[in-house]
Motif scaffolding. Structure first.
Motif, PDB file in Angstrom:
ATOM      1  N   ARG A 442      43.326  80.302 106.140  1.00 45.50           N
ATOM      2  CA  ARG A 442      43.105  80.467 104.687  1.00 45.50           C
ATOM      3  C   ARG A 442      42.204  81.671 104.667  1.00 45.50           C
ATOM      4  NH1 ARG A 442      44.654  77.254 100.008  1.00 45.50           N
ATOM      5  NH2 ARG A 442      42.786  77.908  99.187  1.00 45.50           N
ATOM      6  N   GLN A 443      42.802  82.524 103.720  1.00 46.24           N
ATOM      7  CA  GLN A 443      41.796  83.903 103.685  1.00 46.24           C
ATOM      8  C   GLN A 443      40.884  83.988 102.510  1.00 46.24           C
ATOM      9  OE1 GLN A 443      43.430  87.365 104.455  1.00 46.24           O
ATOM     10  NE2 GLN A 443      44.983  86.741 105.794  1.00 46.24           N
ATOM     11  N   PRO A 444      39.666  84.527 102.764  1.00 52.79           N
ATOM     12  CA  PRO A 444      38.736  84.526 101.705  1.00 52.79           C
ATOM     13  C   PRO A 444      39.082  85.298 100.289  1.00 52.79           C
ATOM     14  CG  PRO A 444      37.984  85.696 103.726  1.00 52.79           C
ATOM     15  CD  PRO A 444      38.937  85.165 103.815  1.00 52.79           C
ATOM     16  N   ILE A 445      38.971  84.862  99.224  1.00 49.83           N
ATOM     17  CA  ILE A 445      39.460  85.273  97.937  1.00 49.83           C
ATOM     18  C   ILE A 445      38.817  86.738  97.394  1.00 49.83           C
ATOM     19  CG2 ILE A 445      40.299  85.161  95.767  1.00 49.83           C
ATOM     20  CD1 ILE A 445      40.984  82.281  96.952  1.00 49.83           C
ATOM     21  N   GLN A 446      39.021  87.764  97.296  1.00 49.54           N
ATOM     22  CA  GLN A 446      37.986  88.666  96.581  1.00 49.54           C
ATOM     23  C   GLN A 446      38.142  88.542  95.133  1.00 49.54           C
ATOM     24  OE1 GLN A 446      39.515  92.649  96.980  1.00 49.54           O
ATOM     25  NE2 GLN A 446      38.028  93.665  95.994  1.00 49.54           N
ATOM     26  N   THR A 447      36.676  88.370  94.628  1.00 49.56           N
ATOM     27  CA  THR A 447      36.836  88.280  93.010  1.00 49.56           C
ATOM     28  C   THR A 447      36.208  89.441  92.473  1.00 49.56           C
ATOM     29  OG1 THR A 447      36.416  85.868  93.685  1.00 49.56           O
ATOM     30  CG2 THR A 447      35.721  86.766  91.566  1.00 49.56           C
ATOM     31  N   ARG A 594      26.948  82.916  86.061  1.00 55.83           N
ATOM     32  CA  ARG A 594      28.019  82.211  86.397  1.00 55.83           C
ATOM     33  C   ARG A 594      29.206  83.395  86.985  1.00 55.83           C
ATOM     34  NH1 ARG A 594      30.098  79.391  81.452  1.00 55.83           N
ATOM     35  NH2 ARG A 594      28.359  78.125  81.736  1.00 55.83           N
ATOM     36  N   LEU A 595      29.330  84.502  86.427  1.00 60.65           N
ATOM     37  CA  LEU A 595      30.256  85.455  86.899  1.00 60.65           C
ATOM     38  C   LEU A 595      29.830  86.111  88.180  1.00 60.65           C
ATOM     39  CD1 LEU A 595      31.671  86.835  83.698  1.00 60.65           C
ATOM     40  CD2 LEU A 595      32.749  85.156  84.997  1.00 60.65           C
ATOM     41  N   ALA A 596      28.342  86.250  88.085  1.00 57.11           N
ATOM     42  CA  ALA A 596      27.964  87.013  89.392  1.00 57.11           C
ATOM     43  C   ALA A 596      28.130  85.952  90.349  1.00 57.11           C
ATOM     44  CB  ALA A 596      26.373  87.319  89.067  1.00 57.11           C
ATOM     45  N   LEU A 597      27.825  84.835  90.554  1.00 58.96           N
ATOM     46  CA  LEU A 597      27.899  83.925  91.580  1.00 58.96           C
ATOM     47  C   LEU A 597      29.318  83.730  92.148  1.00 58.96           C
ATOM     48  CD1 LEU A 597      26.700  81.797  93.418  1.00 58.96           C
ATOM     49  CD2 LEU A 597      27.343  80.081  91.783  1.00 58.96           C
ATOM     50  N   MET A 598      30.356  83.814  91.117  1.00 59.73           N
ATOM     51  CA  MET A 598      31.687  83.780  91.349  1.00 59.73           C
ATOM     52  C   MET A 598      32.144  84.959  92.297  1.00 59.73           C
ATOM     53  SD  MET A 598      33.685  81.125  90.628  1.00 59.73           S
ATOM     54  CE  MET A 598      35.043  81.831  90.451  1.00 59.73           C
ATOM     55  N   ARG A 599      31.635  86.019  91.917  1.00 64.95           N
ATOM     56  CA  ARG A 599      31.917  87.352  92.693  1.00 64.95           C
ATOM     57  C   ARG A 599      31.445  87.218  94.157  1.00 64.95           C
ATOM     58  NH1 ARG A 599      30.240  91.279  88.790  1.00 64.95           N
ATOM     59  NH2 ARG A 599      28.061  91.097  89.707  1.00 64.95           N
ATOM     60  N   GLU A 600      30.300  86.536  94.162  1.00 62.26           N
ATOM     61  CA  GLU A 600      29.487  86.697  95.532  1.00 62.26           C
ATOM     62  C   GLU A 600      29.791  85.566  96.560  1.00 62.26           C
ATOM     63  OE1 GLU A 600      25.045  85.261  95.043  1.00 62.26           O
ATOM     64  OE2 GLU A 600      25.671  86.857  93.692  1.00 62.26           O
ATOM     65  N   PHE A 605      30.776  74.075  97.488  1.00 61.44           N
ATOM     66  CA  PHE A 605      29.756  72.920  97.309  1.00 61.44           C
ATOM     67  C   PHE A 605      28.465  73.841  96.814  1.00 61.44           C
ATOM     68  CE2 PHE A 605      32.202  71.174 100.772  1.00 61.44           C
ATOM     69  CZ  PHE A 605      31.950  69.779 100.428  1.00 61.44           C
ATOM     70  N   ARG A 606      28.402  75.118  97.171  1.00 62.08           N
ATOM     71  CA  ARG A 606      27.182  75.961  96.548  1.00 62.08           C
ATOM     72  C   ARG A 606      27.416  76.255  94.935  1.00 62.08           C
ATOM     73  NH1 ARG A 606      25.918  82.423  97.040  1.00 62.08           N
ATOM     74  NH2 ARG A 606      24.349  82.475  95.732  1.00 62.08           N
ATOM     75  N   ILE A 607      28.779  76.339  94.626  1.00 59.62           N
ATOM     76  CA  ILE A 607      29.041  76.536  93.300  1.00 59.62           C
ATOM     77  C   ILE A 607      28.796  75.223  92.185  1.00 59.62           C
ATOM     78  CG2 ILE A 607      31.093  76.852  91.801  1.00 59.62           C
ATOM     79  CD1 ILE A 607      32.216  79.120  93.931  1.00 59.62           C
ATOM     80  N   ALA A 608      29.033  74.116  93.142  1.00 61.90           N
ATOM     81  CA  ALA A 608      28.904  72.816  92.156  1.00 61.90           C
ATOM     82  C   ALA A 608      27.539  72.758  91.929  1.00 61.90           C
ATOM     83  CB  ALA A 608      29.345  71.843  93.233  1.00 61.90           C
TER      84      ALA A 608
END
Length: 687
Positions: A442-447, A594-600, A605-608
């Motif tokens: 599973r590769q990390p996804i670039q956002t 919200r968008l900043a957290l998605m990017r980083e 678990f952290r997002i939740a």
């Protein structure tokens, strides 16, 4: 049955004075159908009113209360011009009382010339003059004492004023009875809490009363914890069937890679639970792509090995079919019969499935709510797996349990991680297994976040992606054009993209017929279409490894957990994947965070936890849609600070104070009914 003492509080909203059909409609929009709903509709803020004897330009922007004498009327020139009443204070300072609307008779009647009145409203500086637009109160001076210095401000709906809401709240409070104390006395003393009825009155009178708010929040959390504890206790008393498979099917399963340590740990915990005579009640939490389906299949095969049947319940038909295909693929070559049952299966196909379940020739059933129906009978249901996706409440979880002679083991899966406080609040009767590792590969996804104004660049990038052999999702929030929204509808977006990419563009949304939805999904899975334009129906379960790009339009309108779930549709193959978040021009602070957290972060678990902080429990769990009782009085902050105390107190009541049968237990029983946490307990006792 609800205690009689609560009946006046649970009366229909029409029992409140002044509530007829016209007023019931805006109240209904707020979810206020009974007096108790009004009582628990707490103020969202407050207005501090400055009582003064003289006008002062320094008070501009503040709500004031002052005695004024009207001295002149000034009607506007045009039909839309306001009507002004010139008034003076005791020192001769002037202020204009401004009324918009064509009818000047009302302000003339309200404010007769040369007759002193107590006036309250927001003082504003307009040019070089002071004004109050539409005063909140105009009263005789001797009535001034009836206006509170601090006034609550309520959440409203069209057709409902704050004053009317305040009056209804006062009526509802009169119906609230004095109740025996259910909280542990030492806890009340240490926190200086008032009783629940006094606390309710105090919050409506002064929304800034933090102690009273905390008391009400505690009561609600305590009711939830006690209900879950009683559910768990009742479950422990029920007899289940110990299940211990011989491992032959699981050993024959051909896996592309070895399970992760977290998967092996969860499988061991589930196998241990199923071997007990007490029915399993376990929550399987995992991030997107952490391999929950494999863990569920291993549990189902364990049941089949022991001669029992398994059922897997999904919240939507599209996800049920995805699970059906995935399980069939994973179990191919095994002597295991897997069937599907949704609302779409009709006639002979449905009859054959029902017969196979009854005679035991079908080992595993996958389906939607259709598998709850009375006509569905199993020969020997041993395990129910519920892919929760936050849409099934305690009561619905228990309905499936009634399908077996003895209670089946129950495994509930969540699509994304749930914060600890919410896990304990909504799933506190369960043991918890966590999948906190990702399978290899599973590769990390670039956002990437971009403004919607760069749409042409995005479409050009999509063209390059398709030319390189890739596939992509394009997610839109709406299904039809809407005048009230600037969002692109899925149908309109698909049409626009087809002008560039022709029939390589597929479309799927929730209002399509099942067969059309399946055809669109199958065409994308088979790589016949290159772009799938979709609404959030693809939020969970859709698995197309070749799709390595997802474009989410209007990303600032989505919650964090939903964005994370959508992002999880890509990154399922061996290619590096990209999630492109298209946002609007003006962002709120919450959307920006919200968008900043998605990017980083890719950490669910952290997002939740952050999603809970930004949005609150009802939104994170989607409980507003599921019918599960959501928190009305407790905030996420209250949950964080009071949950452990409420759990301990509930445990003390059950273990030390005789449960619901002791004196405190009788009061606690009333508390369960007050906060409507009694249904699941009753159901479990009956089941």
């Amino acid at each position: 049955m609800r205690p009689d003492i609560l009946n006046p509080l649970f009366a229909e909203i029409s029992a409140l004075k002044g509530v007829g059909p016209a007023l019931a409609r805006p109240l209904e929009r707020l979810g206020l159908a009974r007096a108790v709903d009004v009582a628990f509709h707490l103020p969202v803020s407050w207005v501090d009113r400055k009582l003064t004897g003289a006008l002062d330009i320094a008070d501009s922007g503040r709500v004031i209360g002052i005695e004024l004498t009207p001295v002149d009327y000034r009607a506007g020139g045009g039909t839309r011009a306001p009507f002004r009443v010139d008034a003076v204070d005791a020192r001769g300072n002037h202020v204009a009382l401004v009324y918009f609307g064509r009818n000047s008779a009302w302000p003339r009647k309200l404010l007769p010339l040369n007759e002193p009145k107590f006036v309250s409203g927001k003082l504003e500086n307009y040019g070089d003059a002071l004004q109050i637009v539409h005063p909140d109160y105009v009263l005789a001076p001797e009535e001034a004492a009836t206006i509170p210095a601090r006034e609550p401000v309520y959440g409203l709906s069209d057709g409902l004023t704050n004053n009317r809401m305040r009056d209804l709240a006062a009526q509802a409070l009169l119906r609230a009875p004095d109740l025996s104390e259910w909280a542990e006395p030492s806890l009340i003393a240490s926190r200086s809490w008032p009783g629940w009825r006094e606390a309710l009155g105090r919050v409506h009178a002064d929304p800034g009363d933090a102690v009273a708010r905390e008391r009400l929040a505690y009561d609600e959390i305590f009711a939830g914890q006690l209900a879950l504890m009683l559910v768990r206790q009742a479950g422990r008393r029920r007899r289940g069937v110990p299940i211990a498979g011989d491992g032959r099917l699981r050993a024959s399963l051909e896996l592309p890679f070895a399970p992760t340590g977290a998967q092996r740990r969860a499988m061991g915990e589930i196998e241990g639970d199923m071997a007990q005579g007490t029915p399993m009640l376990r929550l399987l939490q995992g991030d997107v792509g952490s391999g929950k389906t494999l863990v569920a299949l291993m549990a189902l095969l364990n049941a089949v090995e022991a001669g029992m049947q398994g059922a897997m319940l999904a919240p939507t038909e599209i996800l049920a079919r995805q699970h059906y295909e995935t399980l069939r693929k994973m179990a191919s070559g095994l002597p295991v019969e897997i069937a599907i049952l949704t609302g779409r299966e009709k006639g002979k196909v449905r009859e054959a499935t029902l017969m196979g379940l009854a005679d035991g020739s079908i080992h595993i059933l996958v389906g939607t709510h259709a598998i709850f129906q009375e006509a569905v009978n199993y020969r020997s249901l041993g395990l129910a797996v519920i892919d929760e996706q936050h849409r099934f409440g305690v009561a619905q979880r228990m309905l499936l349990a009634s399908k077996a002679e003895r209670a089946p083991h129950l495994l509930v899966m969540t699509a994304t991680p749930i914060p600890r406080t919410l896990t304990l609040t909504y799933y506190g009767e369960m043991d918890v297994s966590r999948l906190d590792e990702m399978p290899p590969g599973r590769q990390p996804i670039q956002t990437v976040v971009m403004t919607a104004s760069r749409l042409d660049e995005v479409i050009d990038a999509l063209a390059r992606h398709i030319e390189a052999g890739g596939q992509a999702y394009w997610v839109c929030p709406l299904v039809e054009e809407s005048e009230s929204s600037d969002q692109a509808a899925a149908e309109a977006r698909a049409e626009g993209l087809r002008m560039r990419f022709g029939q390589a563009v597929g479309l799927v949304h929730g209002r399509m017929k099942g067969a059309d939805k399946d055809a669109a999904m199958e065409a994308f899975s088979a790589n016949r279409t290159k772009v799938l334009v979709a609404t959030t129906v693809i939020e969970v379960g859709v698995d197309v490894p070749n799709a390595s790009l997802i474009i989410i339009e209007g990303a600032d309108r989505f919650g964090l957990a939903q964005l994370h779930q959508l992002r999880g549709r890509v990154g399922r193959g061996d290619k590096s994947s990209v999630c492109l978040l298209l946002r609007g021009g003006a962002l709120s602070d919450t959307s920006r965070a919200r968008l900043a957290l998605m990017r980083e972060s890719n950490d669910g678990f952290r997002i939740a936890e952050e999603d809970l902080r930004l949005r609150g429990a009802g939104e994170v769990l989607g409980t507003r849609q599921s019918g599960e009782a959501r928190m009305k009085l407790a905030t996420p902050e209250h949950l964080a600070t009071l949950l452990d105390a409420a759990r301990d107190d509930a445990r003390l009541l059950v273990d030390r104070d005789g449960g619901l049968d002791g004196p405190r237990g009788q009061a606690a029983r009333t508390c369960l009914y007050l906060f409507e946490r009694d249904a699941a307990v009753s159901l479990l006792r009956g089941g």
